[in-house]
Design a protein around this motif. Structure first.
Motif, PDB file in Angstrom:
ATOM      1  N   LYS A 100      28.257  28.940  74.634  1.00 40.31           N
ATOM      2  CA  LYS A 100      28.801  30.241  74.881  1.00 40.31           C
ATOM      3  C   LYS A 100      30.355  30.054  75.049  1.00 40.31           C
ATOM      4  O   LYS A 100      31.080  31.187  74.775  1.00 40.31           O
ATOM      5  N   SER A 102      32.768  28.351  73.588  1.00 39.23           N
ATOM      6  CA  SER A 102      33.071  28.403  72.381  1.00 39.23           C
ATOM      7  C   SER A 102      33.139  29.519  71.439  1.00 39.23           C
ATOM      8  O   SER A 102      34.057  29.979  70.657  1.00 39.23           O
ATOM      9  N   THR A 103      32.254  30.176  71.426  1.00 42.25           N
ATOM     10  CA  THR A 103      32.067  31.247  70.831  1.00 42.25           C
ATOM     11  C   THR A 103      32.593  32.383  71.380  1.00 42.25           C
ATOM     12  O   THR A 103      33.235  33.201  70.643  1.00 42.25           O
ATOM     13  N   THR A 104      32.470  32.606  72.736  1.00 39.06           N
ATOM     14  CA  THR A 104      33.286  33.432  73.331  1.00 39.06           C
ATOM     15  C   THR A 104      35.058  33.394  73.127  1.00 39.06           C
ATOM     16  O   THR A 104      35.505  34.381  72.858  1.00 39.06           O
TER      17      THR A 104
END
Length: 448
Positions: A100, A102-104
């Motif tokens: 979460k 990393s993707t955010t």
């Protein structure tokens, strides 16, 4: 009657002449006969309440989590003490959090406040991308004698501070059974590695398993044995020198540590099944009296204190010094965690609110709450009187620590730690890998 509004009416009347003043005074005097509720309503309409500053916060903290519940409670105490600031919390399950985060970050949608569980490579990458706000201009709130810079360096990237850790997890605590050692002739724990090794030999000769280990996952020996041996022999900078190419895994200093691990294994220092059981099983071996010592992180103290029998005499020791080594008892292996970083996009109002949040969360009182929960902290804070006596004993054992350095499995790339996992499991298996072979594989994987 609202006096403020009354005075405003008089001031206005003076600007429009005597006739209007009389009329205004009549109106005011008439208003004095109205009910208090009408006046109060009028006052509220003239003084609109200021909207609180909202800080969005992505974290793993939750009230029911045994590991982070204390942080959640501290955050709620901040909320109650600062009604002008509102925390808009999004709680992510611990196992889902790295993805979460990393993707955010990749999407450019980081919230105002971001929990950085530790100073991992992901945290460093996000900091270097410019997505986080350095807090160097806020660090004056934490004096060096309260929060030593050597204990918060994991949250420092390229000379800039991006967070303050809530706790320290020491990866190498030697838990020992005082009665077993006393019965074997040892009234105090050895201060040097040579004396420690002699005790291991002696215990083995008396048919006592010296140390129980649970290395099934493969990182335990890396963090709690290889890393302290490396530090005691070579000092704190070895891993960075290897990563930069100044030294190699096959050079004498790292090789010496591998040979020491191999020698302990050959001496029969460990339970024979150390690579097939986990920490829980190894703890049970220790608490049932089947080993004299158990090596794990400081986080294990809480559960061990709960699970031990009332008559079990528990002791704590740091990893001993090597005579002639470059390391020191003032340095230990560990990692800091539970730091909060700020988004680089904060405006002045949100930055001011975030600064107040950091001051509260990493204050003396908050750190003492964290200690009450059974966690070590990076700050120089006296343990509160109601801390578990055994935990206080461990705090005292580590009181002289001035510097904390991360273990092998945190510093090295993931592909290298995987090779180390297999190599160290082979090294601690009778008839398994040789130190030279493990070092060569590590150097090959590092690609230098």
């Amino acid at each position: 009657m609202n006096i403020r509004r009354h005075l405003m009416k008089i001031k206005w009347a003076k600007t429009i002449g005597t006739g209007m003043l009389v009329a205004a005074m009549v109106a005011v005097l008439s208003a004095c006969g109205q009910s208090k509720s009408t006046d109060n309503a009028s006052g509220q309409s003239g003084q609109a309440e200021k909207e609180p500053t909202v800080l969005s916060f992505m974290t793993t903290w939750s009230e029911t989590d045994p590991f982070t519940g204390v942080y959640y409670k501290n955050a709620m105490a901040f909320q109650e003490a600062n009604p002008d600031i509102k925390l808009d919390i999004e709680t992510i399950p611990y196992n889902d959090y790295p993805v979460k985060l990393s993707t955010t970050a990749a999407a450019g949608k980081l919230p105002d406040l971001i929990l950085m569980i530790d100073g991992s490579a992901t945290f460093q990458q996000i900091a270097r991308s410019g997505a986080l706000m350095p807090i160097d201009d806020m660090m004056g709130h934490w004096k060096e004698d309260f929060l030593p810079s050597s204990k918060i360096q994991e949250y420092n990237v390229d000379g800039k501070q991006y967070g303050i850790p809530g706790e320290i997890s020491y990866t190498t605590v030697i838990y020992y059974n005082k009665k077993i050692l006393r019965d074997a002739g040892y009234t105090e724990f050895p201060k040097t590695y040579e004396a420690f090794k002699a005790m291991v030999k002696d215990l083995k000769s008396k048919k006592i398993t010296p140390i129980s280990y649970g290395n099934k996952v493969g990182t335990v020996v890396q963090a709690s044995l290889l890393s302290p041996v490396n530090e005691r022999i070579s000092g704190s900078g070895l891993y960075e020198e290897i990563k930069s190419g100044k030294q190699k895994f096959t050079d004498p200093e790292f090789m010496s540590a591998l040979k020491e691990v191999k020698e302990l294994s050959d001496l029969g220092a460990f339970n024979v099944d150390l690579n097939s059981i986990d920490n829980v099983q190894a703890t049970n071996l220790f608490l049932s009296g089947n080993s004299a010592m158990y090596v794990d992180g400081s986080w294990g103290a809480k559960q061990i204190s709960k699970d031990k029998s009332p008559d079990f005499e528990l002791g704590f020791a740091m990893f001993p010094e090597f005579e002639g080594g470059k390391g020191s008892l003032s340095t230990t292996i560990g990692s800091t965690n539970q730091g909060v970083s700020l988004s680089a996009k904060l405006d002045d109002a949100k930055k001011a609110a975030a600064e107040k949040f950091l001051q509260f969360m990493y204050s003396k009182e908050s750190y003492q709450n964290i200690m009450r929960d059974g966690n070590m902290v990076p700050a120089n804070v006296e343990a509160p009187a109601d801390v578990n006596p055994l935990f206080k004993e461990m705090i005292n054992e580590f009181a002289g620590v001035k510097e904390v350095i991360p273990p092998f499995n945190i510093v090295m790339p993931a592909n290298v730690t995987t090779v180390a996992k297999n190599g160290l499991q082979g090294l601690t298996t009778p008839g398994g890998s040789a130190p030279e072979a493990v070092a060569e594989e590590l150097q090959k994987e590092l690609g230098q």
